[in-house]
Design a protein around this motif. Sequence first.
Motif, PDB file in Angstrom:
ATOM      1  N   ARG A  59     -40.917  19.147 -21.299  1.00 53.61           N
ATOM      2  CA  ARG A  59     -41.010  20.618 -21.364  1.00 53.61           C
ATOM      3  C   ARG A  59     -42.229  21.061 -22.166  1.00 53.61           C
ATOM      4  O   ARG A  59     -42.934  21.998 -21.783  1.00 53.61           O
ATOM      5  CB  ARG A  59     -39.727  21.213 -21.946  1.00 53.61           C
ATOM      6  CG  ARG A  59     -38.568  21.230 -20.962  1.00 53.61           C
ATOM      7  CD  ARG A  59     -37.447  22.153 -21.415  1.00 53.61           C
ATOM      8  NE  ARG A  59     -36.923  21.855 -22.726  1.00 53.61           N
ATOM      9  CZ  ARG A  59     -35.886  21.057 -22.967  1.00 53.61           C
ATOM     10  NH1 ARG A  59     -35.245  20.479 -21.979  1.00 53.61           N
ATOM     11  NH2 ARG A  59     -35.469  20.853 -24.197  1.00 53.61           N
TER      12      ARG A  59
ATOM     13  N   ALA B   1     -45.305  20.496 -20.068  1.00 51.98           N
ATOM     14  CA  ALA B   1     -45.383  21.491 -18.995  1.00 51.98           C
ATOM     15  C   ALA B   1     -45.889  22.826 -19.526  1.00 51.98           C
ATOM     16  O   ALA B   1     -46.634  23.525 -18.848  1.00 51.98           O
ATOM     17  CB  ALA B   1     -44.016  21.666 -18.327  1.00 51.98           C
TER      18      ALA B   1
ATOM     19  N   ALA C 290     -48.547  23.382 -14.416  1.00 48.32           N
ATOM     20  CA  ALA C 290     -47.590  22.270 -14.405  1.00 48.32           C
ATOM     21  C   ALA C 290     -46.164  22.807 -14.423  1.00 48.32           C
ATOM     22  O   ALA C 290     -45.904  23.934 -14.847  1.00 48.32           O
ATOM     23  CB  ALA C 290     -47.809  21.360 -15.607  1.00 48.32           C
ATOM     24  N   SER C 291     -45.267  21.975 -13.960  1.00 53.39           N
ATOM     25  CA  SER C 291     -43.848  22.302 -14.013  1.00 53.39           C
ATOM     26  C   SER C 291     -43.110  21.059 -14.481  1.00 53.39           C
ATOM     27  O   SER C 291     -43.686  19.978 -14.551  1.00 53.39           O
ATOM     28  CB  SER C 291     -43.330  22.712 -12.626  1.00 53.39           C
ATOM     29  OG  SER C 291     -43.280  21.588 -11.774  1.00 53.39           O
ATOM     30  N   GLU C 292     -41.849  21.223 -14.793  1.00 54.49           N
ATOM     31  CA  GLU C 292     -41.060  20.071 -15.222  1.00 54.49           C
ATOM     32  C   GLU C 292     -40.949  19.024 -14.116  1.00 54.49           C
ATOM     33  O   GLU C 292     -40.679  17.862 -14.396  1.00 54.49           O
ATOM     34  CB  GLU C 292     -39.693  20.518 -15.729  1.00 54.49           C
ATOM     35  CG  GLU C 292     -39.794  21.271 -17.046  1.00 54.49           C
ATOM     36  CD  GLU C 292     -38.456  21.638 -17.639  1.00 54.49           C
ATOM     37  OE1 GLU C 292     -37.479  20.898 -17.435  1.00 54.49           O
ATOM     38  OE2 GLU C 292     -38.402  22.691 -18.309  1.00 54.49           O
ATOM     39  N   ARG C 293     -41.191  19.428 -12.863  1.00 54.62           N
ATOM     40  CA  ARG C 293     -41.187  18.465 -11.752  1.00 54.62           C
ATOM     41  C   ARG C 293     -42.483  17.673 -11.685  1.00 54.62           C
ATOM     42  O   ARG C 293     -42.486  16.511 -11.315  1.00 54.62           O
ATOM     43  CB  ARG C 293     -40.979  19.192 -10.417  1.00 54.62           C
ATOM     44  CG  ARG C 293     -39.548  19.576 -10.169  1.00 54.62           C
ATOM     45  CD  ARG C 293     -39.282  20.078  -8.746  1.00 54.62           C
ATOM     46  NE  ARG C 293     -40.289  19.741  -7.779  1.00 54.62           N
ATOM     47  CZ  ARG C 293     -40.962  20.622  -7.040  1.00 54.62           C
ATOM     48  NH1 ARG C 293     -40.736  21.901  -7.172  1.00 54.62           N
ATOM     49  NH2 ARG C 293     -41.841  20.228  -6.160  1.00 54.62           N
ATOM     50  N   THR C 294     -43.616  18.311 -12.019  1.00 54.13           N
ATOM     51  CA  THR C 294     -44.905  17.635 -11.887  1.00 54.13           C
ATOM     52  C   THR C 294     -45.336  16.905 -13.157  1.00 54.13           C
ATOM     53  O   THR C 294     -46.162  15.998 -13.096  1.00 54.13           O
ATOM     54  CB  THR C 294     -46.020  18.634 -11.506  1.00 54.13           C
ATOM     55  OG1 THR C 294     -46.182  19.596 -12.545  1.00 54.13           O
ATOM     56  CG2 THR C 294     -45.702  19.318 -10.187  1.00 54.13           C
TER      57      THR C 294
END
Length: 118
Positions: free
Chosen positions: A76, A79, A85-89
Amino acid sequence: MTVRGEAFLDRVKERGRYPTRQEAERAARVVLALLGAHLAGRVRAEPAARLPQEFAPALLNPLHSAEPLNPERFIRATAAWIEGASERTVPRDVGAVLSTAADAAGENLPDEILLHLP
């Protein structure tokens, strides 16, 4: 022997599948700075000495984490600092940078670093 900055960035760019070198550089600096905030002493200085000189300061930054970040909080935090960016990437970002830094550090240093993280 340290790896050159361009080669380091090229590896991060390839492993993270970044479209530009600038995106790879931003991810490298953020991940190394957050990692450096959790390390101290030799465990911080030795890998920094093996990084390209333009990336060593990110690992050696004077910031220290007030408390250890567990893996989810590290994701987190990363990100939040990498634009777009995201928590997925972010796991891809972290993996690309840390695997490249581990290649540069060599030997057992990656294991020592992992022992100091939550």
